[in-house]
Design a protein around this motif. Structure first.
Motif, short mmCIF file in Angstrom:
data_model
loop_
_atom_site.label_atom_id
_atom_site.label_comp_id
_atom_site.label_asym_id
_atom_site.label_seq_id
_atom_site.Cartn_x
_atom_site.Cartn_y
_atom_site.Cartn_z
N PRO A 18 47.35 38.33 42.91
CA PRO A 18 48.50 38.94 42.09
C PRO A 18 49.49 40.35 42.49
CG PRO A 18 46.91 39.34 40.28
CD PRO A 18 45.55 39.04 41.14
N GLU A 19 50.13 40.45 42.48
CA GLU A 19 51.07 41.34 43.30
C GLU A 19 52.26 41.95 42.47
OE1 GLU A 19 51.02 42.70 46.23
OE2 GLU A 19 49.02 41.53 46.83
N PRO A 20 52.18 43.12 42.64
CA PRO A 20 52.94 43.97 41.04
C PRO A 20 54.25 43.55 42.24
CG PRO A 20 52.06 45.13 42.79
CD PRO A 20 50.56 44.17 43.04
N THR A 64 32.94 44.96 43.93
CA THR A 64 34.10 45.69 43.55
C THR A 64 34.55 46.72 44.56
OG1 THR A 64 32.06 47.02 45.74
CG2 THR A 64 30.99 46.67 43.44
N HIS A 65 35.61 45.52 45.47
CA HIS A 65 36.73 45.88 46.97
C HIS A 65 37.93 45.17 45.40
CE1 HIS A 65 35.96 41.64 47.26
NE2 HIS A 65 36.82 41.63 47.74
N MET A 66 37.84 44.66 44.14
CA MET A 66 38.78 43.81 43.71
C MET A 66 39.19 44.93 42.42
SD MET A 66 39.75 40.51 44.94
CE MET A 66 38.06 39.92 43.94
N VAL A 67 39.96 45.51 41.49
CA VAL A 67 40.05 45.38 40.49
C VAL A 67 39.87 44.38 39.52
CG1 VAL A 67 41.56 47.08 38.66
CG2 VAL A 67 41.47 48.16 41.57
N GLY A 68 39.08 44.43 38.85
CA GLY A 68 39.33 43.60 37.14
C GLY A 68 38.25 41.82 38.19
N ALA A 69 37.59 42.48 39.19
CA ALA A 69 36.85 41.63 39.64
C ALA A 69 35.54 41.55 38.63
CB ALA A 69 35.55 41.73 41.41
N GLU A 70 35.36 41.63 37.95
CA GLU A 70 34.29 41.38 36.90
C GLU A 70 34.75 40.97 35.26
OE1 GLU A 70 36.50 45.31 35.90
OE2 GLU A 70 35.34 45.15 37.21
N THR A 71 35.75 40.33 35.15
CA THR A 71 36.07 39.61 34.64
C THR A 71 36.89 38.09 35.15
OG1 THR A 71 37.33 41.74 33.24
CG2 THR A 71 38.04 39.98 32.65
N THR A 78 42.65 21.77 28.68
CA THR A 78 42.71 20.99 27.13
C THR A 78 42.16 21.64 25.93
OG1 THR A 78 40.75 19.85 26.28
CG2 THR A 78 42.35 18.52 27.58
N LYS A 79 41.32 23.29 26.91
CA LYS A 79 41.05 24.46 25.62
C LYS A 79 42.02 25.85 26.37
CE LYS A 79 36.66 21.89 24.86
NZ LYS A 79 35.01 22.14 25.14
N GLU A 80 42.00 26.98 24.80
CA GLU A 80 42.51 27.70 25.28
C GLU A 80 41.33 28.26 26.25
OE1 GLU A 80 42.32 31.97 22.94
OE2 GLU A 80 41.82 30.29 21.81
N ASP A 81 42.74 29.83 27.42
CA ASP A 81 41.81 29.92 28.14
C ASP A 81 40.59 30.86 27.35
OD1 ASP A 81 44.24 28.38 29.70
OD2 ASP A 81 44.79 30.26 30.09
N LEU A 82 39.99 31.11 28.79
CA LEU A 82 39.02 32.68 28.64
C LEU A 82 39.30 33.63 29.24
CD1 LEU A 82 36.08 30.32 27.18
CD2 LEU A 82 37.42 32.20 25.75
N SER A 83 38.71 35.16 29.09
CA SER A 83 38.18 35.70 30.26
C SER A 83 36.89 36.59 29.87
CB SER A 83 39.13 37.21 30.15
OG SER A 83 40.86 36.15 30.54
N ILE A 84 36.40 36.37 30.99
CA ILE A 84 34.47 36.75 31.12
C ILE A 84 35.05 37.38 31.53
CG2 ILE A 84 32.37 36.29 30.96
CD1 ILE A 84 34.06 34.53 27.78
#
Length: 175
Positions: A18-20, A64-71, A78-84
């Protein structure tokens, strides 16, 4: 590295993700699947996650080179989105460097399909959680602000569109 296109006089960059909001011209070039993969030996030793929530129990290769890569962000039709949140003993700053580690059974990870297409075909890696795809990644062309792109930039963008449209792992993006 992130560069200042205008200050450094750069015509074009390609960026994944994603781009800001920006004053730069941002065009989606193509997208790609990001399967969760591991080796058969890894799954034999640790089992297979059946649901994204299971991933907290599995050693992962973390970028480690991307912010948020551990999520990892999963979208079920058909189900709710998940972030793990995932973690593991092996951290890497390059997707291609992760492939030998995956094949060696050091973890599982979510990696662009283009990086692992051959390993998936020949069985050195296997995909899990097919019913819970990770949000596809998008590659953007970014150019300095302004109305007209130079002909050399337009030519390169069209070449890149044709090239990536021919790749079996690339997904078309409406612009």
């Amino acid at each position: 590295r992130r560069i200042d296109l205008v200050a450094e006089g750069v015509d074009l960059v390609l960026r994944v993700g994603p781009e800001p909001d920006s004053s730069l011209r941002i065009t989606k070039l193509f997208g790609f699947r990001v399967p969760v993969v591991g080796s058969p030996a890894y799954f034999e030793m640790h089992g297979r996650p059946e649901h994204p929530n299971d991933l907290v129990r599995f050693p992962a290769l973390v970028f480690t080179h991307m912010v948020g890569a551990e999520t990892w962000h999963f979208k079920h039709p058909t189900k709710e989105d998940l972030s793990i949140h995932v973690d593991g003993p092996f951290h890497v700053n390059n997707g291609m460097a992760a492939v030998p580690a995956l094949v060696a059974g050091l973890g599982l990870t979510a990696l662009p399909e283009a990086y692992v297409v051959e390993e998936l075909k020949d069985g050195r890696l296997e995909e899990v959680l097919r019913d819970w795809p990770i949000t596809p990644a998008v590659v953007h062309v970014i150019t300095p602000p302004g109305r007209a792109r130079p002909a050399r930039v337009r030519a390169l963008v069209e070449f890149l569109r044709r090239h990536f449209a021919a790749q079996p792992w690339a997904q078309g993006i409406e612009t």
